[in-house]
Write an enzyme that holds these catalytic residues in place. Structure first.
Site, PDB file in Angstrom:
ATOM      1  N   PRO A 105       9.702  -4.633   0.179  1.00 34.58           N
ATOM      2  CA  PRO A 105      10.750  -4.385   1.171  1.00 34.58           C
ATOM      3  C   PRO A 105      10.155  -4.180   2.575  1.00 34.58           C
ATOM      4  O   PRO A 105       9.128  -3.520   2.725  1.00 34.58           O
ATOM      5  CB  PRO A 105      11.441  -3.109   0.683  1.00 34.58           C
ATOM      6  CG  PRO A 105      10.754  -2.685  -0.548  1.00 34.58           C
ATOM      7  CD  PRO A 105       9.664  -3.638  -0.893  1.00 34.58           C
TER       8      PRO A 105
ATOM      9  N   LEU B 190       5.540   0.361   3.326  1.00 37.15           N
ATOM     10  CA  LEU B 190       4.745  -0.166   2.204  1.00 37.15           C
ATOM     11  C   LEU B 190       3.735  -1.222   2.657  1.00 37.15           C
ATOM     12  O   LEU B 190       3.010  -1.786   1.830  1.00 37.15           O
ATOM     13  CB  LEU B 190       5.675  -0.746   1.134  1.00 37.15           C
ATOM     14  CG  LEU B 190       6.491   0.307   0.358  1.00 37.15           C
ATOM     15  CD1 LEU B 190       7.674  -0.326  -0.353  1.00 37.15           C
ATOM     16  CD2 LEU B 190       5.602   1.042  -0.648  1.00 37.15           C
TER      17      LEU B 190
ATOM     18  N   ASP C 150      -2.906  -1.486  10.141  1.00 37.12           N
ATOM     19  CA  ASP C 150      -2.989  -1.443   8.678  1.00 37.12           C
ATOM     20  C   ASP C 150      -3.530  -2.740   8.066  1.00 37.12           C
ATOM     21  O   ASP C 150      -3.713  -2.814   6.846  1.00 37.12           O
ATOM     22  CB  ASP C 150      -1.589  -1.204   8.076  1.00 37.12           C
ATOM     23  CG  ASP C 150      -1.095   0.219   8.312  1.00 37.12           C
ATOM     24  OD1 ASP C 150      -1.904   1.071   8.727  1.00 37.12           O
ATOM     25  OD2 ASP C 150       0.108   0.462   8.076  1.00 37.12           O
TER      26      ASP C 150
ATOM     27  N   LYS D 256       0.843  -1.210   0.000  1.00 40.35           N
ATOM     28  CA  LYS D 256       0.000   0.000   0.000  1.00 40.35           C
ATOM     29  C   LYS D 256       0.868   1.244   0.000  1.00 40.35           C
ATOM     30  O   LYS D 256       2.038   1.202   0.413  1.00 40.35           O
ATOM     31  CB  LYS D 256      -0.943   0.034   1.215  1.00 40.35           C
ATOM     32  CG  LYS D 256      -0.276  -0.026   2.599  1.00 40.35           C
ATOM     33  CD  LYS D 256       0.153   1.288   3.176  1.00 40.35           C
ATOM     34  CE  LYS D 256       0.808   1.131   4.557  1.00 40.35           C
ATOM     35  NZ  LYS D 256       1.626   2.242   4.987  1.00 40.35           N
TER      36      LYS D 256
HETATM   37  O1  C5P Z   1      -1.051  -1.292  14.960  1.00 36.81           O
HETATM   38  P1  C5P Z   1       0.394  -1.546  14.704  1.00 36.81           P
HETATM   39  O2  C5P Z   1       0.872  -2.853  15.268  1.00 36.81           O
HETATM   40  O3  C5P Z   1       0.777  -1.385  13.274  1.00 36.81           O
HETATM   41  O4  C5P Z   1       1.187  -0.395  15.487  1.00 36.81           O
HETATM   42  C1  C5P Z   1       2.547  -0.459  15.799  1.00 36.81           C
HETATM   43  C2  C5P Z   1       2.857   0.657  16.793  1.00 36.81           C
HETATM   44  O5  C5P Z   1       2.724   1.937  16.153  1.00 36.81           O
HETATM   45  C3  C5P Z   1       1.903   0.711  17.973  1.00 36.81           C
HETATM   46  O6  C5P Z   1       2.339  -0.079  19.034  1.00 36.81           O
HETATM   47  C4  C5P Z   1       1.903   2.169  18.348  1.00 36.81           C
HETATM   48  O7  C5P Z   1       3.054   2.456  19.139  1.00 36.81           O
HETATM   49  C5  C5P Z   1       2.100   2.867  17.021  1.00 36.81           C
HETATM   50  N1  C5P Z   1       0.835   3.333  16.431  1.00 36.81           N
HETATM   51  C6  C5P Z   1       0.234   4.465  16.937  1.00 36.81           C
HETATM   52  N2  C5P Z   1      -0.948   4.939  16.374  1.00 36.81           N
HETATM   53  C7  C5P Z   1      -1.485   4.308  15.307  1.00 36.81           C
HETATM   54  C8  C5P Z   1      -0.878   3.149  14.754  1.00 36.81           C
HETATM   55  C9  C5P Z   1       0.285   2.684  15.356  1.00 36.81           C
HETATM   56  O8  C5P Z   1       0.709   5.061  17.904  1.00 36.81           O
HETATM   57  N3  C5P Z   1      -2.587   4.814  14.753  1.00 36.81           N
END
Ligand code: C5P
Length: 320
Positions: free
Chosen positions: A119, A124, A161, A24
């Site tokens: 990658p 992405l 995501d 994406k």
């Molecule tokens: O949801 P995901 O596992 O992709 O998020 C990884 C980290 O990125 C989370 O633990 C958080 O620290 C941060 N994050 C955030 N706000 C979001 C998405 C992710 O703070 N909307």
């Protein structure tokens, strides 16, 4: 989350399912304040593109196994960095499979072969695409007949995501990125993706946004603009005007990003943005200048990929 329902049918419907798991781009990405749950509110325009990993899912009596291979889909130039890809329980394919089995009561297992082209750690969405592919692949292989809403709820447990990776196409993402509204792209487009050798830690980038409070002063205006984007068919170039908050918290890497953006503009891009928390940057060519032409004029050592906008996030092929 409680279990959705117990699955009764575990006989495979095919010898294997091959899933294309697409990358994406965030055409625009505005980050808002940190919430009580630790996540940040954000507003983004997601777009699936043709660069994709492949996940082959074969039936197995019980348990999940994963083998990972690499494939180079870049345009030449510097070959992709050889990132370590975990094939153990932390891999999102296995995490997704185990979560699905637990929630849906799936007793059968699967052998997964993941062919990595996207990658890693570059913004992405490769890991999220792989998780979405595991959910869609198991759902199809065992005929689990779950609704999109049920699968999206499962996806949201795996990462912010992952729901978009499953839905695909063009969408507005709100909340922490999991509240999706499907949008229509006015015109398909091609883009050149440039991946630098340096990487950004997503978590540290979010922490930096909290520290640099000034970057959030435009949040309300950006949120309003993001909501307005979907009122008509989405114009990709206009969506880029939403900006990307992560471009403002690059610290020492800010100059590297700016130089890369300038080189892409000089090669014939009309607009350039970082995707996600980076470090990948994408360039949309000016009118009459295909992505390959921008690539041929580009001066730099970044790994390049030519991509096109895609209308779905995962594409399934049943192998009878
Ligand atoms: O949801 P995901 O596992 O992709 O998020 C990884 C980290 O990125 C989370 O633990 C958080 O620290 C941060 N994050 C955030 N706000 C979001 C998405 C992710 O703070 N909307």
């Amino acid at each position: 989350m409680t279990r959705i329902a117990r699955s009764t049918r575990t006989a495979p419907r095919a010898r294997a399912v091959e899933v294309e798991a697409r990358a994406k781009l965030n055409l625009g990405l505005a980050i808002g304040p940190r919430r009580a749950d630790g996540f940040h509110d954000l507003a983004t325009v997601f777009q699936s593109v043709t660069l994709a990993d492949s996940l082959i899912v074969r039936p197995r009596r019980s348990g999940f196994r994963l083998a990972v291979r690499r494939d180079d889909a870049s345009l030449g130039g510097r070959p992709p960095r050889r990132e370590a890809i975990p094939a153990g329980p932390s891999n999102l394919v296995l995490r997704a499979a185990r979560l699905l089995a637990e929630r849906l009561g799936l007793e059968a297992g699967a052998d997964f072969t993941l062919i990595k082209r996207i990658p890693s750690r570059s913004g992405l969405g490769g890991g999220s695409a792989d998780a979405a592919a595991a959910i869609a692949g198991l759902n199809a292989l065992y005929g689990l007949r779950r609704t999109r809403v049920q699968l999206l709820a499962l996806a949201a447990e795996l990462g912010s995501d992952v729901p978009f990776a499953l839905l695909g196409g063009t969408a507005l993402g709100l909340g922490r990125g999991e509240r999706l509204t499907r949008l229509t792209l006015a015109c398909p487009f091609s883009a050149l993706v440039a991946v630098p050798s340096w990487r950004v830690s997503t978590r540290s980038a979010f922490d930096q946004i909290d520290r640099d409070k000034y970057v959030l002063t435009t949040w309300r205006t950006k949120l309003k603009f993001a909501r307005s984007i979907g009122r008509d068919a989405v114009d990709a170039i206009r969506s880029l005007r939403l900006g990307n908050t992560f471009e403002q918290v690059l610290g020492d890497r800010r100059q590297d990003f700016e130089r890369l953006r300038d080189r892409l503009m000089r090669a014939g891009a009309e607009a350039v943005r970082m995707t996600g928390s980076g470090s990948a940057v994408f360039a949309i060519p000016g009118p009459g200048s295909p992505a390959m032409e921008v690539a041929s004029r580009f001066a730099g050592s970044e790994t390049l990929y030519a991509v096109r906008s895609a209308r779905s996030g995962v594409r399934l092929r049943m192998l009878p």
